[in-house]
Design an enzyme around this catalytic site. Structure first.
Site, short mmCIF file in Angstrom:
data_model
loop_
_atom_site.label_atom_id
_atom_site.label_comp_id
_atom_site.label_asym_id
_atom_site.label_seq_id
_atom_site.Cartn_x
_atom_site.Cartn_y
_atom_site.Cartn_z
N CYS A 87 0.84 -1.20 0.00
CA CYS A 87 0.00 0.00 0.00
C CYS A 87 0.88 1.25 0.00
O CYS A 87 1.89 1.31 0.69
CB CYS A 87 -0.90 -0.01 1.24
SG CYS A 87 -1.87 1.50 1.47
N CYS A 90 1.54 4.44 3.67
CA CYS A 90 2.60 4.62 4.68
C CYS A 90 3.94 4.17 4.12
O CYS A 90 4.01 3.20 3.36
CB CYS A 90 2.29 3.81 5.95
SG CYS A 90 0.82 4.36 6.85
N GLN A 265 -8.10 19.40 8.83
CA GLN A 265 -6.87 18.69 9.13
C GLN A 265 -7.18 17.23 9.46
O GLN A 265 -8.11 16.93 10.21
CB GLN A 265 -6.13 19.34 10.29
CG GLN A 265 -5.57 20.72 9.98
CD GLN A 265 -4.37 20.68 9.04
OE1 GLN A 265 -3.88 19.61 8.67
NE2 GLN A 265 -3.91 21.85 8.64
N PHE A 294 -4.94 32.55 3.88
CA PHE A 294 -5.20 31.15 3.53
C PHE A 294 -5.98 30.50 4.69
O PHE A 294 -5.63 29.42 5.16
CB PHE A 294 -3.90 30.38 3.26
CG PHE A 294 -2.97 31.03 2.28
CD1 PHE A 294 -3.09 30.79 0.92
CD2 PHE A 294 -1.97 31.90 2.71
CE1 PHE A 294 -2.22 31.40 0.01
CE2 PHE A 294 -1.10 32.50 1.82
CZ PHE A 294 -1.23 32.26 0.46
N ASN A 299 -10.10 27.67 10.87
CA ASN A 299 -9.44 26.81 11.86
C ASN A 299 -8.62 27.62 12.86
O ASN A 299 -8.61 27.33 14.06
CB ASN A 299 -8.56 25.79 11.13
CG ASN A 299 -7.99 24.72 12.05
OD1 ASN A 299 -8.71 24.12 12.84
ND2 ASN A 299 -6.69 24.49 11.95
N GLU A 315 -9.36 33.95 2.17
CA GLU A 315 -9.35 32.60 1.62
C GLU A 315 -9.81 32.65 0.17
O GLU A 315 -10.68 33.45 -0.19
CB GLU A 315 -10.27 31.69 2.44
CG GLU A 315 -10.63 30.35 1.83
CD GLU A 315 -9.43 29.48 1.54
OE1 GLU A 315 -9.40 28.87 0.46
OE2 GLU A 315 -8.52 29.40 2.38
N ASP A 363 -1.28 30.09 6.53
CA ASP A 363 -1.25 28.63 6.44
C ASP A 363 -1.51 28.23 4.99
O ASP A 363 -2.56 27.70 4.65
CB ASP A 363 -2.33 28.05 7.38
CG ASP A 363 -2.34 26.53 7.39
OD1 ASP A 363 -1.40 25.91 6.84
OD2 ASP A 363 -3.30 25.95 7.95
N CYS A 389 3.03 23.13 5.02
CA CYS A 389 2.99 21.71 4.68
C CYS A 389 4.08 21.36 3.66
O CYS A 389 4.09 20.26 3.11
CB CYS A 389 1.61 21.32 4.15
SG CYS A 389 1.09 22.22 2.68
#
Length: 432
Positions: A87, A90, A265, A294, A299, A315, A363, A389
């Site tokens: 898979c 991970c 998230q 953003f 959040n 946004e 963000d 990220c």
């Protein structure tokens, strides 16, 4: 982390070499040296010695496959998932959590040229509250396949267990498989999305042809018996709500509602800590104005509004701006204003851009925030928190702040996706 490669150089010989790895990159690949360049070897941990066959050889780096492992690291662990290695979800279950976090923090340190102050983490298993499983039916065995894609392939891995899913979603998998397999229209299913939040679990079923009345009844029975809110998606951009309340989750004592297609998230435990750390770093004082770029559906924006004199959230996605407005009203927050604007375009003439702000939080997505960094500098906020990220774009964008006289005060690695190669982070910049 961004990596840039030129065209592959074919390896014409299957030479076997013996190497010892001296590190682990952020993607979980072992790193050794061969002929003076980096050799990346999937599945090998730091300190392990192995016979390796070169699979790719370039001017600056090479790749190899393990033929035989000759020694074993004390930080090697038995993967919990029976699908690990096939898979594509991970990449690092064979490494201890401590090694994963240490390697990611070291990668972040190298890119930002600064020590990482802390690692923000939560449970390493049962953390993922959202997943999208592809569906494929064949008339012969195995029948309905439900799972994730193989690494580097469109082939489907039929998943029966997934220990990174929150327990409630993992427990749902066999019952969901039975329900979907029983549908007359099983061959016309595309994928199923599962989400688990404070309001409970929900599923979104993408179907490529209309479902019969009997199939809809089966799905509704499943929804009621398992307590799962049910949405159907006859088109990629269309949702039909059949059962259950609108989903919502709690954050900083607030109730945030969202559509099943809205971004939230994946890791709730780390998200809660991330929001708390951002609030702590910004040290909002009475009378201060804060800009959240953003901002999604709020959040960070809404927790900020509980502390600041006023908050502006910007946004690009209209649906998220509408949801932010709705959530502000739901939580009786009257000091927050949301604007829709594409932050990759010129922002200088936007109404919100003419205002003054004491603190800024941003963000952005993986592409970063190159389009607004100069404007942030012009605003001269005392503090800036950047949630990232993609460390490559964080590194690039931070150069704008550093050149303008800001300094990096705090740097944290966010272990948002344990056992994967995803590296997230947040940094605090301050102007003297």
């Amino acid at each position: 982390m961004a990596q840039f490669y030129s065209a592959k150089r074919r390896v014409t010989t299957r030479e076997i070499i013996t190497v010892t790895t001296d590190g682990l990159d952020a993607f979980g690949q072992g790193v050794a040296r061969h002929h003076g360049k980096a050799l990346f070897i999937a599945g090998l941990l730091p300190g392990e010695r192995a016979e390796v066959v070169l699979s790719e050889d370039k001017k600056q780096f090479a790749r190899g496959d393990v033929k035989k492992r000759l020694s074993e690291s004390p930080e090697r662990e038995t993967p919990r998932c029976p699908h690990f290695g096939v898979c594509g979800g991970c990449q690092q279950q064979h490494a201890s959590v401590a090694l994963q976090q240490r390697s990611k923090a070291q990668a972040l340190c190298r890119m930002m040229k600064r020590e990482v102050d802390e690692v923000i983490s939560g449970p390493a298993w049962g953390y993922r509250r959202r997943a999208r499983l592809s569906l494929n039916f064949t008339p012969r065995k195995p029948g309905l396949q439900m799972g994730f894609r193989k690494a580097g392939s469109n082939d489907l891995v039929d998943v029966h267990r997934c220990p990174v899913l929150v327990p409630r979603l993992e427990a749902l998998l066999p019952k969901l498989r039975d329900c979907l397999s029983s549908l007359d229209g099983v061959r016309h299913l595309g994928h199923v999305e599962l989400v688990d939040v404070t309001s409970g679990p929900l599923m979104v079923l993408r179907h490529l042809k209309p479902l019969s009345a009997a199939d809809r009844e089966k799905l509704e029975c499943f929804s009621h018996s398992e307590g799962v809110a049910l949405y159907l998606a006859p088109q990629s951009d269309t949702l039909e709500h059949l059962n259950g309340e609108m989903p919502w989750y709690e954050s900083d004592g607030l109730r945030l509602t969202f559509s099943p297609r809205d971004f939230i998230q994946v890791n709730d435990a780390v998200n809660q800590q991330m929001v708390a750390r951002a609030l702590e770093w910004l040290e909002i004082q009475p009378g201060e104005r804060v800009l959240d770029l953003f901002c999604g559906m709020g959040n960070f924006t809404l927790p900020l509004a509980r502390r600041a004199e006023s908050v502006v959230g910007v946004e690009g996605v209209a649906a998220l701006v509408e949801k932010g407005d709705y959530n502000a009203g739901l939580n009786a927050l009257k000091n927050v204003t949301f604007f829709q604007h594409n932050l990759e375009e010129d922002v200088t003439r936007q109404p919100w851009a003419q205002q003054g702000f004491d603190k800024v939080l941003l963000d952005p997505a993986r592409a970063g925030a190159a389009g607004v960094m100069q404007h942030i500098v012009k605003l001269k906020p005392r503090r800036v928190v950047y949630v990232s990220c993609n460390p490559a774009t964080l590194m690039r964008d931070s150069e704008t702040l550093l050149a303008a006289g800001y300094r990096t005060v705090r740097l944290a690695m966010l272990d948002m996706f344990p056992h994967t190669g995803h590296l997230e982070s947040m940094a605090l910049f301050e102007r003297d």
